[in-house]
Design an enzyme around this catalytic site. Structure first.
Site, short mmCIF file in Angstrom:
data_model
loop_
_atom_site.label_atom_id
_atom_site.label_comp_id
_atom_site.label_asym_id
_atom_site.label_seq_id
_atom_site.Cartn_x
_atom_site.Cartn_y
_atom_site.Cartn_z
N ASP A 208 0.86 -1.20 0.00
CA ASP A 208 0.00 0.00 0.00
C ASP A 208 0.89 1.24 0.00
OD1 ASP A 208 -2.28 1.83 0.48
OD2 ASP A 208 -3.33 0.03 1.12
N GLY A 233 4.62 1.27 -1.42
CA GLY A 233 4.81 1.65 -2.81
C GLY A 233 3.55 2.19 -3.44
N HIS A 253 -12.77 -0.90 -8.12
CA HIS A 253 -13.95 -0.02 -8.11
C HIS A 253 -13.59 1.46 -7.92
CE1 HIS A 253 -15.05 0.04 -3.49
NE2 HIS A 253 -13.83 0.43 -3.72
N ASP A 254 -12.32 1.72 -7.57
CA ASP A 254 -11.88 3.12 -7.44
C ASP A 254 -11.46 3.72 -8.79
OD1 ASP A 254 -12.14 3.14 -4.68
OD2 ASP A 254 -10.08 2.46 -4.34
C1 SAM Z 1 -10.94 1.25 -1.23
S1 SAM Z 1 -9.47 0.92 -0.36
C2 SAM Z 1 -9.56 -0.86 -0.18
C3 SAM Z 1 -8.77 -1.34 0.98
C4 SAM Z 1 -8.77 -2.85 1.22
N1 SAM Z 1 -8.34 -3.60 0.09
C5 SAM Z 1 -10.13 -3.30 1.69
O1 SAM Z 1 -10.92 -3.83 0.90
O2 SAM Z 1 -10.44 -3.09 2.87
C6 SAM Z 1 -8.22 1.16 -1.56
C7 SAM Z 1 -6.81 0.92 -1.05
O3 SAM Z 1 -5.89 1.14 -2.12
C8 SAM Z 1 -4.79 1.87 -1.62
N2 SAM Z 1 -4.18 2.61 -2.74
C9 SAM Z 1 -4.68 3.65 -3.40
N3 SAM Z 1 -3.85 4.06 -4.37
C10 SAM Z 1 -2.78 3.25 -4.30
C11 SAM Z 1 -1.56 3.18 -5.02
N4 SAM Z 1 -1.32 4.02 -6.02
N5 SAM Z 1 -0.68 2.23 -4.69
C12 SAM Z 1 -0.93 1.36 -3.66
N6 SAM Z 1 -2.07 1.37 -2.95
C13 SAM Z 1 -2.98 2.32 -3.26
C14 SAM Z 1 -5.40 2.79 -0.59
O4 SAM Z 1 -4.45 3.32 0.30
C15 SAM Z 1 -6.39 1.86 0.07
O5 SAM Z 1 -5.81 1.14 1.10
#
Ligand code: SAM
Length: 343
Positions: A208, A233, A253-254
């Site tokens: 993350d 990372g 989904h993001d």
């Molecule tokens: C919607 S959350 C989902 C968290 C987890 N997988 C869950 O279902 O509880 C999205 C996750 O992606 C991480 N994230 C966002 N952009 C990222 C990136 N460029 N590289 C690594 N992680 C990233 C965020 O910090 C967050 O923890």
């Protein structure tokens, strides 16, 4: 029946749905359920303890009784005493292992404010951080993590659901052949914990963003979880850890289709031969008729992210475009479903 006036029950219910949400938010914020845990109380005692008006708290308590969040019993002196229901004791108390308090707080303080701009989001087709919080959302997670406090609240939101339905998604498939697992965007580690508990031979690396990893290490994952380790990372810019299986729970989904395929293709490159990817998402029905929760979440993705909720066929298309095969879908019957695909 002939002659009966039409009664728009559903429309009235929908119109007033936010009143129910706000009642729940308010009762949690004021500490009603915490105070009633283990003991019953009258409205006047609660008013005193919580610093509220007696009239106000009485109306709130009675509404909670109607919502079946509290029960009310009259004692021998005619005083009404309120107590928690079993459901409130389990889900609305901070110290409960299944607590939803942090999710409720995030819904109240962040999501609710974004939804004020839902019409703008639908018109413009984009998230509403600028209007809701005055922050630029060019970098989505910079906007979401606009302060350390906001990031920790988001991590709690992510954490809580897996205490309720993490086991269902992680055991949807036999993941025991995959010993080395990377939970990409693994956040607070709640799903990683479910994974090492369900598959005792596996180790999980939570990948993350650096500040999320540090917070997760400090506040969410203890040193006792020996089979969980971390890697900091940016999944779009940095090299990914090698693994047999990549778990992507609520990640795609993001993002747009284009960024999702970009990420999946990168994972395909790092994935060991015979390995795979496990997607965990709230799947929409193929005809788009529901489930209602997933459709609402998709609107929430519009208001809060760059992505959307998708159908199983959409995920199959994205996975195939990145090179994955043998795509299997598992509907859990709860909010989140699982999709396994192999390299
Ligand atoms: C919607 S959350 C989902 C968290 C987890 N997988 C869950 O279902 O509880 C999205 C996750 O992606 C991480 N994230 C966002 N952009 C990222 C990136 N460029 N590289 C690594 N992680 C990233 C965020 O910090 C967050 O923890």
């Amino acid at each position: 029946m002939a002659g009966e006036e039409p009664y728009p029950r559903k429309i009235l219910q929908y119109m007033e749905g936010f009143l129910v949400s706000k009642t729940l938010f308010c009762a949690c914020e004021l500490g009603v359920f915490e105070h009633l845990q283990g003991s019953q109380s009258s409205a006047s005692d609660l008013a005193l303890a919580l610093g509220c008006s007696e009239d106000g708290i009485e109306r709130l308590l009675n509404t909670c009784v109607s919502l079946e969040l509290l029960t009310a019993n009259t004692d021998a002196h005619g005083t009404v005493l309120y107590s928690n229901t079993e459901m409130s004791s389990m889900f609305l108390i901070k110290s409960s292992p299944r607590s939803l308090c942090q999710s409720i707080e995030y819904s109240s303080r962040t999501i609710y404010l974004c939804w004020h701009y839902l019409s703008d989001a639908v018109r413009e087709g984009k998230n509403q951080y600028e209007k809701a919080f005055g922050v630029n959302s060019k970098d989505l997670f910079e906007a979401m993590y606009r302060s350390d406090e906001e990031m920790v609240k988001f991590m709690h939101l992510m954490n809580s659901i897996w205490n309720i339905c993490g086991r269902d998604v992680i055991t949807a498939f036999d993941l025991s052949p995959f010993r080395c697992i990377c939970d990409l965007g693994g956040c607070s580690g709640a799903l990683a914990k479910q994974c090492v508990s369900a598959f005792p031979e596996s180790t999980v690396t939570i990948f993350d963003l650096p500040k999320v990893v540090r917070t997760s290490q400090q506040h969410f994952v203890s040193n006792q979880d020996e089979r969980i380790c971390f890697c900091e990372g940016d999944c779009f810019k940095d090299e990914l850890p090698q693994a047999d299986l990549y778990v992507l729970a609520r990640i795609l989904h993001d993002w747009t289709d284009q960024r999702s395929v970009e990420l999946l293709a990168k994972i395909y490159q790092s994935c060991r031969p015979g390995g795979g990817v496990l997607l965990v998402e709230a799947l929409l029905y193929e005809d788009n008729s529901g489930p209602l929760t997933a459709q609402l979440y998709s609107l929430n993705m519009l208001v809060q992210t760059e992505g959307r909720e998708r159908k199983a066929s959409d995920f199959s298309r994205l996975l195939s475009a990145a090179g994955f095969t043998h795509i299997q879908i598992h509907n859990t019957g709860k909010i989140y479903d699982a999709i396994l695909a192999l390299k």
